[in-house]
Design an enzyme around this catalytic site. Structure first.
Site, PDB file in Angstrom:
ATOM      1  N   HIS B 262      71.325  80.656  90.509  1.00 35.01           N
ATOM      2  CA  HIS B 262      71.169  81.888  89.886  1.00 35.01           C
ATOM      3  C   HIS B 262      72.801  82.178  90.012  1.00 35.01           C
ATOM      4  O   HIS B 262      73.540  82.346  88.778  1.00 35.01           O
ATOM      5  CB  HIS B 262      70.661  83.119  90.515  1.00 35.01           C
ATOM      6  CG  HIS B 262      70.656  84.228  90.005  1.00 35.01           C
ATOM      7  ND1 HIS B 262      69.705  84.867  89.121  1.00 35.01           N
ATOM      8  CD2 HIS B 262      71.619  85.273  90.189  1.00 35.01           C
ATOM      9  CE1 HIS B 262      70.204  86.007  88.811  1.00 35.01           C
ATOM     10  NE2 HIS B 262      71.269  86.330  89.332  1.00 35.01           N
ATOM     11  N   GLU B 263      73.380  82.164  91.335  1.00 42.31           N
ATOM     12  CA  GLU B 263      74.915  82.463  91.011  1.00 42.31           C
ATOM     13  C   GLU B 263      76.003  81.478  90.480  1.00 42.31           C
ATOM     14  O   GLU B 263      76.782  81.868  90.099  1.00 42.31           O
ATOM     15  CB  GLU B 263      75.184  82.694  92.760  1.00 42.31           C
ATOM     16  CG  GLU B 263      74.359  83.853  93.376  1.00 42.31           C
ATOM     17  CD  GLU B 263      74.325  85.051  92.738  1.00 42.31           C
ATOM     18  OE1 GLU B 263      75.473  85.294  92.100  1.00 42.31           O
ATOM     19  OE2 GLU B 263      73.384  85.830  92.874  1.00 42.31           O
ATOM     20  N   HIS B 266      76.089  82.296  87.062  1.00 46.36           N
ATOM     21  CA  HIS B 266      77.141  83.303  86.643  1.00 46.36           C
ATOM     22  C   HIS B 266      78.452  82.733  86.712  1.00 46.36           C
ATOM     23  O   HIS B 266      79.441  83.005  85.858  1.00 46.36           O
ATOM     24  CB  HIS B 266      76.987  84.447  87.870  1.00 46.36           C
ATOM     25  CG  HIS B 266      75.683  85.400  87.594  1.00 46.36           C
ATOM     26  ND1 HIS B 266      75.728  86.364  86.436  1.00 46.36           N
ATOM     27  CD2 HIS B 266      74.839  85.859  88.513  1.00 46.36           C
ATOM     28  CE1 HIS B 266      74.764  86.984  86.654  1.00 46.36           C
ATOM     29  NE2 HIS B 266      74.190  87.003  87.748  1.00 46.36           N
TER      30      HIS B 266
END
Lengths: 502, 502
Positions: B262-263, B266
């Site tokens: 997820h990160e 980003h």
């Protein structure tokens, strides 16, 4: 007046915050930042520095100082108010004399100079570095020209690191060190003292664990300190509650141990500043020399002293049985204090260290005064290394290119190292008088008495007083190389088992 | 005009530097800073934010924009110049409408609210948190009142996170998710699907090593990225060359693996912004929803997809043989995609996650509209958790107090999570069309095609275009929940081995 003082305080709190931001950007650059961000970090730093400078030199700061100065005139100079007005006036006047353009040029030349220096040192080629050094020197002379009222152009540069100390005063101390230490070094060189066991195998994991056990005893705690071990030794005080030190381990030596003691000494000074001075320009060391006195005190006067060795050495033997198991405390103590002329300043022992400083101080004065042509610098360096330390410099990398200071325009910085050495012994002797059980405490690993005494006589004052007055309060005397020279002579005599002579 | 443009560019570069400083102060606070510095760090942050705000709202910025707007009017809106002027005008107008005093009140209420929330959550006591929430709500309404021309007060708040999107448009998407997902969740709940092996023992060291091997394949490199594993999952983009992600490991689950994906998503968005946009406000995501589309794409569409599982699962089995050695790929794939109503948003699966968001969106609109009295908030929360997810909330800590957003005044933020989910599938379907071999690539652990495609259609544009236009360019269509709902239905049918129905 109260309102004006609160306004001044609010403004300098903002400047102090921005200076902490600059330090965080630098710390992060050294310790944490991904390398590809180097360029953008340079811009971020320049912006933060520019904004801090603009805020400090805002004309409103001058107006507030004008209003407040008559009011604090009647106050005890010990008071927070009187100190703050005095220190802000000093910082304000120094900052506003230098144009934003010159500041930008200096910063750029320092960054460029550093990059060129790294390359030149790798190739051990002074001629590659020469143009960058010339540019830095030229800009430093333009910087000097922004000021007036000095006896010697070098005064202006020294004042940035050692406020209010004249070059002539520094020279008096350093000349005396040279005169007395050159013969002492010559006398010791060639005497046999085995320190071969200090080079070998000291597994890094054991070094780390030992330091992690030792630091909390000294006064380090995880609530207010950090230790990072991925860069060269340094200390970054972001606030009295945010002290960051760093070190680097070599598997082959114990140098990290002494550098951690050194950086701890710097950190403790900033840690023990009166918390009421937080977010003011008073929260910090009074001068670089006084700062260095604290790092040297912990590195040398505690760290290389016999009582502390009695405490530490059994732990070292336990951590490194193969390397030190057969070595007596006495041999260890003598080895870590050996007088040993060498090429590299940062590796130098207590005695020879000062001659490295004298050399740089003399050369930078001659360069700035136009008495030494840049082309002759490497030869002058090598000749003086021979004259002062009896060593032959094999190449520029181990000679004139070894330190980064000049690459960043840091002329005037070097003397503070030796001034700190001198001050450290004066303060140490006062501590011994005030703490009769100090040796016993150190031998037991109890550092609280020393730590608290240092806080009371020195650290808590931060920048509240001039360096001169701060020194008087801490050492009970003005800076005087006598006690330091006595200490070096006596210690080296003890190490070499000779009778001390004065 | 060229001169004016360069001046504007210089000014916004400075603002961007100061915003990077704010982010560094926050990253350092989360990841590195000694805890005792919390108070002084709050002041440093407030100063950096204030200075950034002052520089952005300097009247000279307005004057430069006035001068430049007619000139860029004739330019292609794709150009850097046109984009910069448009985005700076937007930021300038938004920033200068809010007084410094209100800004300071908001920051203080957010900091206080956060501290109170931590305490209230520990004691699971909403009444402790209520006054701080009331204060934050009140200030948010004052913030809304600084603006005009909105249809719904919530528009103003949403616009800070999802520029130019109206509340009515967001509501249309979220209402549709609620209408179609409440029955889907009810249908799946109670069906048997064993995921017990996802809880157990996954030694942290193996998790770390696995992620350190995986990340470079995804596109992470040590030159431009950092991964720290001592705090909660987050991403901090200080510059396109300085991307920092963080995670936290639990020995009992593999949640870190998905949070790192997820990160990474980003981070990759910020990493792949056109380098020419560095030090401009264009270097970043176009909206929080689009940012979330990228994190969700890597976490769910890559990470929880079958092709990637085929690549990853043998490595997981090797790393955790006791836990997964006997579990087939099929069982693992089904387990990580199980639809499982639960109390905590951040632990929710892909399907139920959106209903957590719908609930918060509805409640915050009702609170801001004065239609829901604060005292009734916990009951309203619990009633809706029952209605949407069929779960009973046992206490406030696992209910209304679970998220930190409201404690810091972050009303209007939640919808972007679901908007990102919706966009992620539209972009993913376009990627599948453009990259016919995508499944094979993912199965082989080759992420370069996807990464480059995302760069070309989305990441490189940064904030150059409006979120709406950015979305059109990336997905080839406007935001539409249809494909996302189809995807969820089809995937859950596959997982539960049912026939998909539309």
């Amino acid at each position: 007046v109260n309102r004006a003082f609160e306004q001044l305080r609010r403004r300098v709190a903002e400047v102090t915050d921005l200076e902490a931001v600059v330090m965080l950007l630098e710390w992060d650059f050294e310790v944490m930042m991904p390398r590809a961000a180097t360029t953008v970090r340079g811009e971020q730093l320049a912006t933060a520095e520019r904004v801090a400078h603009e805020r400090l030199t805002d004309p409103e700061v001058g107006r507030l100082l004008d209003e407040l100065e008559p009011a604090v005139d009647g106050l005890d100079p010990d008071t927070f108010e009187a100190s703050l007005v005095r220190v802000v006036r000093r910082d304000f006047e120094k900052a506003r004399r230098v144009s934003a353009d010159l500041r930008a040029d200096l910063a750029r030349a320092a960054a460029d100079g550093h990059a060129v220096w790294v390359e030149a040192r790798e190739r051990s080629d002074f001629t590659r570095f020469r143009p960058a050094l010339e540019r830095n020197l030229e800009l430093k002379l333009r910087y000097v020209a922004c000021f007036d009222g000095y006896d010697d152009p070098y005064d202006v540069l020294l004042d940035d690191y050692e406020p209010d100390l004249k070059t002539a005063e520094a020279a008096e101390v350093l000349d005396r060190l040279r005169e007395e230490l050159v013969p002492l070094v010559a006398e010791r060189t060639g005497e046999v003292l085995d320190d071969s066991f200090l080079t070998g195998t000291f597994p890094v994991q054991q070094q780390r664990e030992l330091e992690r056990r030792l630091l909390p005893l000294l006064g380090y705690d995880e609530e207010t300190w950090r230790l990072d071990d991925i860069v060269h030794p340094a200390q970054f005080g972001l606030a009295p509650t945010d002290i960051r030190i760093s070190t680097r381990y070599s598997e082959h030596t114990l140098e990290s141990l002494f550098s951690v003691l050194h950086e701890f000494g710097h950190g403790l000074y900033e840690r023990q500043v009166d918390p009421a001075l937080t977010r003011t320009p008073l929260a910090g060391g009074a001068s670089l020399g006084l700062h260095e006195s604290q790092s040297r005190l912990w590195e040398n006067l505690v760290g290389r002293g016999l009582p502390f060795c009695r405490f530490l050495y059994p732990q070292l033997q336990e951590a490194f049985p193969e390397q030190l198991g057969e070595i007596t405390l006495d041999r260890f103590y003598r080895a870590i204090n050996k007088v040993k002329p060498s090429l590299i300043r940062v590796d130098a022992d207590e005695v020879t260290y000062n001659l490295h400083i004298v050399l740089r101080f003399e050369l930078e004065r001659e360069l700035l005064g136009g008495r030494l042509p840049l082309d002759s610098l490497p030869d002058a360096w090598n000749e003086r290394m021979h004259r002062y330390l009896g060593v032959e410099v094999p190449d520029d990398a181990r000679g004139v290119l070894q330190d980064s200071h000049w690459s960043g325009g840091g002329f005037g910085y070097f003397p503070t190292y030796s001034l700190g050495n001198v001050a450290s012994v004066q303060i140490w002797q006062r501590a011994r008088e005030a703490l009769p059980a100090l040796d016993d405490d150190l031998e037991r690993g109890d550092f609280s008495g020393l730590r608290e005494w240092l806080r009371d006589v020195l650290h808590r004052n931060g920048r509240k007083f001039t360096p001169r007055e701060t020194m008087e309060r801490a050492a009970g005397a003005a800076l005087d190389p006598g006690p330091y020279l006595d200490y070096l002579r006596e210690k080296s005599a003890e190490i070499y088992r000779l009778t001390a002579r004065k």
